[in-house]
Design a protein around this motif. Sequence first.
Motif, PDB file in Angstrom:
ATOM      1  N   ARG A  28       0.844  -1.202   0.000  1.00 52.64           N
ATOM      2  CA  ARG A  28       0.000   0.000   0.000  1.00 52.64           C
ATOM      3  C   ARG A  28       0.875   1.246   0.000  1.00 52.64           C
ATOM      4  NH1 ARG A  28      -4.947   1.990   0.861  1.00 52.64           N
ATOM      5  NH2 ARG A  28      -5.217   3.843   2.155  1.00 52.64           N
ATOM      6  N   ASP A  32      -3.312  10.913   1.539  1.00 52.31           N
ATOM      7  CA  ASP A  32      -4.653  11.484   1.452  1.00 52.31           C
ATOM      8  C   ASP A  32      -4.606  13.009   1.413  1.00 52.31           C
ATOM      9  OD1 ASP A  32      -4.313  12.425   4.059  1.00 52.31           O
ATOM     10  OD2 ASP A  32      -5.486  10.810   4.966  1.00 52.31           O
ATOM     11  N   ARG A  36      -1.604  12.632   4.987  1.00 55.98           N
ATOM     12  CA  ARG A  36      -1.344  11.505   5.876  1.00 55.98           C
ATOM     13  C   ARG A  36      -0.995  10.299   5.007  1.00 55.98           C
ATOM     14  NH1 ARG A  36      -5.918  11.145   7.908  1.00 55.98           N
ATOM     15  NH2 ARG A  36      -5.620  12.584   9.634  1.00 55.98           N
ATOM     16  N   ARG A  37       0.206   9.790   5.158  1.00 52.25           N
ATOM     17  CA  ARG A  37       0.651   8.710   4.286  1.00 52.25           C
ATOM     18  C   ARG A  37       0.425   7.353   4.919  1.00 52.25           C
ATOM     19  NH1 ARG A  37       6.226  10.280   5.770  1.00 52.25           N
ATOM     20  NH2 ARG A  37       6.709   8.968   7.558  1.00 52.25           N
ATOM     21  N   GLN A  38       0.263   6.357   4.063  1.00 55.02           N
ATOM     22  CA  GLN A  38       0.213   4.954   4.461  1.00 55.02           C
ATOM     23  C   GLN A  38       1.114   4.194   3.487  1.00 55.02           C
ATOM     24  OE1 GLN A  38      -1.535   3.879   7.164  1.00 55.02           O
ATOM     25  NE2 GLN A  38      -2.274   5.974   7.546  1.00 55.02           N
ATOM     26  N   LYS A  40       3.462   0.625   2.898  1.00 60.11           N
ATOM     27  CA  LYS A  40       3.902  -0.714   3.281  1.00 60.11           C
ATOM     28  C   LYS A  40       4.746  -1.273   2.142  1.00 60.11           C
ATOM     29  CE  LYS A  40       0.103  -1.938   6.392  1.00 60.11           C
ATOM     30  NZ  LYS A  40       0.952  -1.831   7.596  1.00 60.11           N
ATOM     31  N   ALA A  59      -0.002   8.678  10.441  1.00 65.80           N
ATOM     32  CA  ALA A  59       0.712   8.201   9.253  1.00 65.80           C
ATOM     33  C   ALA A  59       1.524   6.960   9.608  1.00 65.80           C
ATOM     34  CB  ALA A  59       1.620   9.290   8.710  1.00 65.80           C
ATOM     35  N   SER A  60       1.850   6.175   8.597  1.00 61.17           N
ATOM     36  CA  SER A  60       2.662   4.982   8.830  1.00 61.17           C
ATOM     37  C   SER A  60       3.627   4.777   7.672  1.00 61.17           C
ATOM     38  CB  SER A  60       1.778   3.745   8.995  1.00 61.17           C
ATOM     39  OG  SER A  60       1.112   3.433   7.786  1.00 61.17           O
ATOM     40  N   ASP A  62       6.093   1.382   6.870  1.00 57.46           N
ATOM     41  CA  ASP A  62       6.562   0.081   7.352  1.00 57.46           C
ATOM     42  C   ASP A  62       7.331  -0.664   6.268  1.00 57.46           C
ATOM     43  OD1 ASP A  62       5.267   0.426   9.815  1.00 57.46           O
ATOM     44  OD2 ASP A  62       3.393  -0.379   9.021  1.00 57.46           O
ATOM     45  N   ARG A  73       8.233   7.112  11.764  1.00 60.93           N
ATOM     46  CA  ARG A  73       7.558   8.324  11.303  1.00 60.93           C
ATOM     47  C   ARG A  73       8.519   9.156  10.463  1.00 60.93           C
ATOM     48  NH1 ARG A  73       4.209  11.741  15.325  1.00 60.93           N
ATOM     49  NH2 ARG A  73       3.732  12.698  13.319  1.00 60.93           N
TER      50      ARG A  73
END
Length: 218
Positions: A28, A32, A36-38, A40, A59-60, A62, A73
Amino acid sequence: AAASYAVVDLADGSRIKVQQNSEVRLGRIALDASLRRQVKIHLLSGKVTSEVAKASEGASFDIITRVATAGVRGTTFRVSDAADGITRLETLTGKVELGGSKGSVMVPAGQAASVSADGQPSQPSPLLNGPELVSPKRGKVARDVQLRWRDLAGAETWLVELARDADFTIDARVQPASTTTSALPADLKAGKWFWRVIGIDGGGFVGRPSRVHALTLP
């Protein structure tokens, strides 16, 4: 593949550098309207270096291997998934949480930790400092010049990095060395090259890089 790399630049200013002999799967990746990020990223094999921009709450970011997840972060860190089944993390700036099935540890800047094949995280330990480069430090050099640096307590092997730019992203080369000297690659093109050296300790952790110096090939 060998002697190659890929750089992925994200819209929030983060950067992921996929090192040679590595494979990743992009999971992913979203940003947005509130920035705010996401993110993976699945590291299937090899090593990635991530420079993660600071982000808003929630936010994440990983990096996920077979046995561990490194989540942050805003920081700069490396993650490797080796053939021995061990995930290794080296934090250069900021803090990274490294977790496996049997727990997690917080790894601050200048520290390294690992997760074993059965999911057990180790306690953080200090990274090696960057070695002192001896020669050449600048100017034109002959093609048979030897790159030289001083020995460093705890270092068992070395990585020598060369590139067209000081960020080591353009025409980047990485070659291993077992002593404190290294020859230039025979196929290195004429012009200006930047170089630095990184020590690797007995646990397989890659330390901090040396200062960067430049040379010019005829």
